[in-house]
Design a protein around this motif. Structure first.
Motif, mmCIF file in Angstrom:
data_model
loop_
_atom_site.group_PDB
_atom_site.id
_atom_site.type_symbol
_atom_site.label_atom_id
_atom_site.label_comp_id
_atom_site.label_asym_id
_atom_site.label_seq_id
_atom_site.Cartn_x
_atom_site.Cartn_y
_atom_site.Cartn_z
ATOM 1 N N GLU A 246 44.124 37.345 36.340
ATOM 2 C CA GLU A 246 43.807 37.503 34.915
ATOM 3 C C GLU A 246 42.566 36.678 34.618
ATOM 4 O O GLU A 246 42.318 35.659 35.274
ATOM 5 C CB GLU A 246 44.927 36.955 34.031
ATOM 6 N N THR A 247 41.828 37.067 33.599
ATOM 7 C CA THR A 247 40.641 36.317 33.191
ATOM 8 C C THR A 247 41.028 34.873 32.893
ATOM 9 O O THR A 247 42.020 34.609 32.230
ATOM 10 C CB THR A 247 39.994 36.957 31.954
ATOM 11 N N GLY A 248 40.246 33.940 33.427
ATOM 12 C CA GLY A 248 40.481 32.510 33.228
ATOM 13 C C GLY A 248 41.325 31.863 34.312
ATOM 14 O O GLY A 248 41.338 30.641 34.436
ATOM 15 N N LEU B 27 35.223 43.304 38.315
ATOM 16 C CA LEU B 27 35.898 42.026 38.510
ATOM 17 C C LEU B 27 34.856 41.018 38.968
ATOM 18 O O LEU B 27 34.114 41.271 39.922
ATOM 19 C CB LEU B 27 37.000 42.160 39.567
ATOM 20 N N LYS B 28 34.791 39.882 38.265
ATOM 21 C CA LYS B 28 33.869 38.805 38.645
ATOM 22 C C LYS B 28 34.678 37.557 38.939
ATOM 23 O O LYS B 28 35.435 37.082 38.099
ATOM 24 C CB LYS B 28 32.874 38.508 37.519
ATOM 25 N N THR C 88 37.235 31.095 40.032
ATOM 26 C CA THR C 88 37.715 31.354 38.679
ATOM 27 C C THR C 88 37.508 32.831 38.372
ATOM 28 O O THR C 88 36.436 33.376 38.632
ATOM 29 C CB THR C 88 36.938 30.511 37.649
ATOM 30 N N VAL C 89 38.559 33.461 37.850
ATOM 31 C CA VAL C 89 38.430 34.856 37.426
ATOM 32 C C VAL C 89 37.614 34.815 36.134
ATOM 33 O O VAL C 89 38.135 34.504 35.070
ATOM 34 C CB VAL C 89 39.804 35.532 37.213
ATOM 35 N N ALA C 90 36.333 35.086 36.249
ATOM 36 C CA ALA C 90 35.404 34.909 35.137
ATOM 37 C C ALA C 90 35.364 36.108 34.199
ATOM 38 O O ALA C 90 35.155 35.950 33.000
ATOM 39 C CB ALA C 90 34.003 34.628 35.670
ATOM 40 N N GLU C 91 35.553 37.290 34.752
ATOM 41 C CA GLU C 91 35.454 38.496 33.931
ATOM 42 C C GLU C 91 36.243 39.619 34.585
ATOM 43 O O GLU C 91 36.264 39.745 35.808
ATOM 44 C CB GLU C 91 33.980 38.896 33.810
ATOM 45 N N MET C 92 36.846 40.444 33.735
ATOM 46 C CA MET C 92 37.646 41.575 34.212
ATOM 47 C C MET C 92 37.519 42.725 33.241
ATOM 48 O O MET C 92 37.714 42.537 32.042
ATOM 49 C CB MET C 92 39.120 41.182 34.237
#
Length: 141
Positions: free
Chosen positions: A45-47, A69-70, A59-63
């Motif tokens: 999940e983001t964050g 997915l970043k 870190t899941v920076a963006e989705m």
């Protein structure tokens, strides 16, 4: 400073939802990348942070589900703090003629004194990861 960005892509014959699940479900991620042993089986999940104690973190920076997915990377022995670097894994999915084009971009390692080593390792990672993601997504689980 020379850019050191890994770029690779692969065509996958599977529904986009399956490819996405292979990218964000720990039970699949463990088959194409490493995760800390104590990482829970929660979908990314983001964050969310994936932390290899004392070594590195992602870190899941963006989705953007089924599209992008970043995952931002920071290695603790890098000279500057995490906000000083913009190094990430970018996964993009595009539906094309009943197939999915999955692309990966990793870097820019040109920001680092030993960037060439990270770049070389990431070229190998990208190829192996994309092929394993393809195999997992195309498997009729």
């Amino acid at each position: 400073m020379e850019e050191l960005i890994v770029k690779n892509e692969i065509i996958i014959d599977a529904p986009i939802a399956k490819v996405w699940e292979v990218l964000i479900a720990p039970k699949f991620i463990r088959q194409w990348d490493s995760l800390p042993q104590d990482f829970p089986d929660y979908y990314l999940e983001t964050g969310m942070e994936i932390n290899w104690s004392g070594n590195s973190k992602i870190t899941v920076a963006e989705m953007l589900p089924h599209e992008y997915l970043k995952l931002s990377l920071f290695v603790y022995n890098w000279e500057l703090g995490p906000s000083s670097y913009n190094i990430a894994y970018h996964y993009r999915l595009v539906s094309h003629d009943n197939h999915i084009l999955l692309s990966i971009e990793i870097g820019d390692f040109g920001q680092l004194p030993d960037g060439q080593e990270y770049y070389d390792a990431s070229v190998e990672f990208a190829d192996k990861a994309l092929n394993k993601i393809k195999l997992l997504a195309e498997n009729r689980w």
